[in-house]
Scaffold this active site. Structure first.
Site, mmCIF file in Angstrom:
data_model
loop_
_atom_site.group_PDB
_atom_site.id
_atom_site.type_symbol
_atom_site.label_atom_id
_atom_site.label_comp_id
_atom_site.label_asym_id
_atom_site.label_seq_id
_atom_site.Cartn_x
_atom_site.Cartn_y
_atom_site.Cartn_z
ATOM 1 N N HIS A 72 96.619 26.934 22.897
ATOM 2 C CA HIS A 72 98.073 26.907 22.877
ATOM 3 C C HIS A 72 98.668 28.261 23.237
ATOM 4 O O HIS A 72 97.988 29.290 23.273
ATOM 5 C CB HIS A 72 98.583 26.453 21.510
ATOM 6 C CG HIS A 72 98.311 27.428 20.401
ATOM 7 N ND1 HIS A 72 99.042 28.582 20.225
ATOM 8 C CD2 HIS A 72 97.387 27.419 19.391
ATOM 9 C CE1 HIS A 72 98.594 29.239 19.164
ATOM 10 N NE2 HIS A 72 97.578 28.561 18.645
ATOM 11 N N SER A 140 100.460 28.896 28.850
ATOM 12 C CA SER A 140 101.178 30.156 28.686
ATOM 13 C C SER A 140 100.233 31.272 28.217
ATOM 14 O O SER A 140 99.285 31.605 28.916
ATOM 15 C CB SER A 140 102.354 29.951 27.722
ATOM 16 O OG SER A 140 103.262 31.014 27.780
#
Length: 309
Positions: A72, A140
């Site tokens: 994540h 990201s």
């Protein structure tokens, strides 16, 4: 027949009232129950593992096939990949940890949170799971860490799935960078519930609906972690992987939302030029988190990429 319909309508109304009451009177329990149920439906189970150095990883795991480690991004947690995992667990052994410093994993205040340090920790985590080779994906900041992992352990990474990854800072300025430059405020850091709601909308063009009481529960994790998140952001914004990945031959699928405000979609062709065995998909109408905004389409693209390896 009318009595039967009336009875069904009464049951539906009673369920709606009960659910609404549960949501507003006990939002923490409602949120926990919802997350547990969603993970189960998507084929994932929550687990914990403590490394010899004392770092505790909390992670989701499920599915069969070759291992796929999913990472994540900044300010997020393992549940960013829950919905997309539903379409992956039939053919992939999915592993989704909370990074050290986020979610339910350890939060050492003075640790090194560079991509290299996080990649080295994850390597120990993967070894502790008894795995030697993996496919890796990241969103990201997680994409930055995934690329660093592939640079450090190239023989152990079969492919990369890079969802708007960080670390390629020669790209055009994004809305995020512009706002920080002009105001000094970071739209991705939340000090209260209202700011968290704004980060949720900033990150996505098609955010899934979440009732405000649940959103406020989710905000508490971020609010408690504000000081550490500020420290981590300062480290990662100066953490470029651009030269390190130049010429890296690991096959890669690069995915960007056309409306990404956090990291410009113009980064995609730059990354393609750096990675000789890469291909890019730009998703229309999507923001910074394709695996949440369009999990079905993101999973289909990834599985097609994997099938072509």
């Amino acid at each position: 027949m009318k009595k039967l319909l009336a009875g069904l309508l009464a049951v539906i109304i009673a369920l709606v009232v009960a659910t609404t009451g549960f949501l507003y009177l006990a939002p923490e329990k409602f949120a926990a129950t919802s997350f547990d149920l969603t993970r189960k439906i998507c084929g994932l189970e929550r687990k914990e593992l403590t490394l010899p150095g004392g770092e505790k990883y909390v992670y989701l795991e499920g599915g069969k096939g070759e291992p796929l480690l999913l990472l994540h991004g900044f300010g997020a947690n393992k549940d960013n990949f829950t919905f997309v995992a539903r379409n992956l667990t039939k053919t992939c052994h999915v592993i989704v940890p909370d990074h050290i410093g986020f979610g339910e994993s350890s939060h050492p205040a003075e640790a090194d949170y560079s991509s290299a340090a996080q990649a080295e920790r994850l390597h120990r985590f993967i070894n502790a799971l008894g795995l030697s080779t993996i496919h890796i994906g990241g969103s990201s900041m997680g994409g930055l860490i995934a690329m660093r992992y592939a640079v450090l352990y190239p023989g152990e990474v079969k492919s990369m799935w890079l969802l708007a990854p960080g670390g390629i800072w020669s790209a055009p300025e994004s809305d995020l960078r512009r706002v920080i430059r002009e105001t000094g405020e970071n739209p991705l850091i939340a000090k209260n519930e209202d700011e968290f709601a704004r980060t949720y909308d900033f990150a996505m063009s098609r955010p899934p609906f979440i009732p405000r009481p649940v959103l406020d529960v989710m905000a508490q994790e971020r609010i408690r972690n504000v000081a550490l998140e500020k420290r981590i952001f300062e480290q990662i914004k100066a953490d470029s992987v651009e030269e390190a990945v130049r010429g890296l031959t690991t096959p890669a699928l690069i995915v960007w939302g056309e409306e990404d405000r956090a990291i410009s979609a113009a980064t995609a062709p730059i990354l393609v030029s750096l990675l000789p065995n890469s291909q890019a998909v730009v998703m229309k109408g999507i923001g910074h988190l394709p695996m949440i905004e369009a999990p079905g389409a993101a999973a289909r693209d990834y599985l097609e990429f994997r099938a072509g390896l």
